[in-house]
Enzyme design. Structure first.
Site, PDB file in Angstrom:
ATOM      1  N   ARG A  29       0.806  -1.223   0.000  1.00 45.22           N
ATOM      2  CA  ARG A  29       0.000   0.000   0.000  1.00 45.22           C
ATOM      3  C   ARG A  29       0.843   1.278   0.000  1.00 45.22           C
ATOM      4  NH1 ARG A  29      -3.893  -1.226   4.845  1.00 45.22           N
ATOM      5  NH2 ARG A  29      -2.477  -2.978   5.170  1.00 45.22           N
ATOM      6  N   TYR A 399      38.897  27.970  -6.441  1.00 46.65           N
ATOM      7  CA  TYR A 399      38.922  26.783  -7.317  1.00 46.65           C
ATOM      8  C   TYR A 399      39.446  27.196  -8.679  1.00 46.65           C
ATOM      9  CZ  TYR A 399      36.965  22.594  -9.587  1.00 46.65           C
ATOM     10  OH  TYR A 399      36.785  21.428 -10.273  1.00 46.65           O
TER      11      TYR A 399
END
Ligand code: UD1
Ligand code: CA
Length: 469
Positions: A29, A399
């Protein structure tokens, strides 16, 4: 500070305990690819909640009977100190318990729990276990206004439990009984083993019913001690997403209640989610829709604004976290001002009286006392000293497309609006970086460094005109 998790204490018990958790059901269910017992409640698998309750009783063994989606169940509960027992075919609750019996010593008490009943409380289980003994079993029941679906507890005129009848096997009279079987029971293992061996599946569902052992106990004059569950919530089972949401709401209420009893002021106890451990000081205020995950510590007088998410964070006394901040694996000092709309990412450490304002992201960086980044900035992989002012639009470019590099910014430095600090780089103490600068080399202490095109004005320049068609 008061820890909101139940304190661990040593359980003194004369008979050893073995816990068997039934979790083999498919949960059709749920209409989900995820097996029912690993559906998340407060961010953790249902079964995890049950295992936690089981562990709190300090039993000798815990075994989980699993079936459907076994790999998924086991991988989502990696590290759980339990035995895993496969029930390949689901032939009923009695059959399920039987699979686990080789792991349960005869001398022990066996406590049966369910992987889809997650709010079961340690106190109730401890009481149930205490009611059982070498010659007595105990049974957790529940009084329900509508017990449809539950097995019914059949008692005699003296109120003694005689047997359990399943909904599908019950007579009309038995269906009127409002006392339902939670399924949780504590049974001496030696007797349980014997009774399980005698189960038959000649019933409406052609299943081996665990519940049939009650009548066997009565027949052998073994005491069956019933305990009516103190709260209905703790025995709620989950079969579909509706019930999952109801139990989630109940869990939310329980956690909010603990917080309020610990002295925390909540703007709305129905709008806070505590999914881990929340440790709070005195006079903490939490506004609506805050979510806490992992272990979060809030110092005295901390205020958490609406819509904040905090995970594995520590916030010092008197700090204000304004609306819509996300703080993860970060330590924030005292008397800071965070947000609105700030993000502190893992391993950031902010000292005392630090301000980070709207649209400021800090990652893997340290900010010293009294430093400020009030607007629109990214501070990544940086060691920032004390009393530094990071201007609006400052970006630490950490970065290079392949590797991350570190930046250091000395005490009392200022970075102008819209400056880019290209790492690796260091900005000296007391240095000022002019607005709009992109700095790629060392910025000397105590001086103004500007790295931008010079402003020019072209006296004879004319704006182009639209050509006539
Ligand atoms: C069971 C009880 C019923 C009780 C109800 C409470 C029996 C025969 N009936 O009924 O008296 O009121 O729970 O919710 O025990 N399971 C297995 N393997 C199996 C069958 C079941 O692991 O072969 C597990 C399920 O995953 C579930 C639990 O046992 O967690 C209960 O099974 P379920 O089929 O839901 O039992 P009910 O018919 O609801
Ligand atoms: Ca059920």
């Amino acid at each position: 500070m008061a820890a909101l998790q139940p304190q661990q204490y040593r359980v003194v018990r004369t008979v050893k305990l073995s816990i068997v958790i039934l979790a083999a059901g498919q949960g059709k269910r749920m209409k989900s690819d995820l097996p029912k017992v690993v559906q998340p409640l407060a961010g953790r698998p249902l079964l995890r909640h049950v295992i936690d309750a089981a562990e709190s009783l300090q039993p000798e063994t815990i075994d989980v009977v699993y079936g459907h989606g076994g790999d998924q169940v086991r991988s989502r509960l990696e590290g759980a100190a339990v035995g895993w027992i496969l029930q390949a075919e689901q032939l009923g609750t009695g059959h399920a318990v039987m699979q686990a019996m080789p792991a349960v010593p005869d001398a022990n008490l066996a406590l049966i729990l369910y992987g889809d009943v997650p709010l079961i409380r340690r106190e109730t289980l401890a009481q149930l276990v205490a009611m059982a003994g070498p010659k007595a079993m105990s049974l957790l029941t529940v009084e329900l206004p509508d017990p449809t679906g539950y097995g019914r507890i059949v008692r005699d005129a003296q109120g003694r439990v005689r047997r359990i009848v399943e909904q599908k096997d019950a007579t009309r009279r038995e269906l009127k009984i409002r006392e339902g079987n939670t399924g949780v029971m504590c049974v001496p293992a030696k007797l349980l083993r014997r009774w399980l061996g005698r189960l038959r599946n000649d019933n409406a569902q052609k299943e081996y019913y665990l519940t049939d052992i009650i009548a066997m106990a009565v027949k052998e004059k073994v005491k069956v001690a019933p305990l009516v569950a103190p709260t209905v919530a703790e025995v709620l089972g989950i079969n579909d997403k509706l019930q999952l949401a109801e139990v989630e709401a109940e869990y939310r209420r329980l956690r909010a209640r603990e917080l309020m009893l610990a002295g925390v002021t909540l703007a709305d106890p129905a709008r806070i989610d505590v999914r881990g451990e929340l440790v709070t000081g005195r006079d903490v205020f939490i506004d609506v829709n805050a979510v806490f995950e992992g272990r979060v510590v809030l110092g005295d007088r901390v205020r958490i604004g609406p819509g904040c998410v905090l995970r594995d964070a520590s916030i010092g006394a008197d700090t204000q976290v304004h609306a819509h901040c996300v703080i993860e694996s970060a330590t924030i000092g005292r008397d800071c001002s965070i947000g609105p709309f700030s993000r502190a990412r893992p391993t950031s450490q902010l000292a005392d009286r630090v301000h980070i304002g709207n649209f400021v992201e800090v990652k893997n960086s340290q900010l010293g006392d009294d430093s400020k980044a009030n607007h629109l900035a990214y501070v990544g992989d940086a060691a920032v000293g004390a009393r530094v002012n990071i201007g609006a639009g400052t970006i630490v470019a950490n970065y290079d497309g392949a590797n991350k590099h570190r930046t250091t910014i000395g005490d009392d430095a200022h970075t102008g609006s819209n400056s880019v600090l290209v790492a690796p780089i260091s900005v000296g103490a007391g240095a000022t970086v002019g607005a709009g600068s992109t700095v790629t080399r060392e910025v000397p202490a105590g001086k103004l460094t500007v790295a931008r095109a010079k402003q020019v004005t072209l006296a004879h320049w004319q704006r182009p005109r639209k050509q006539a068609k």
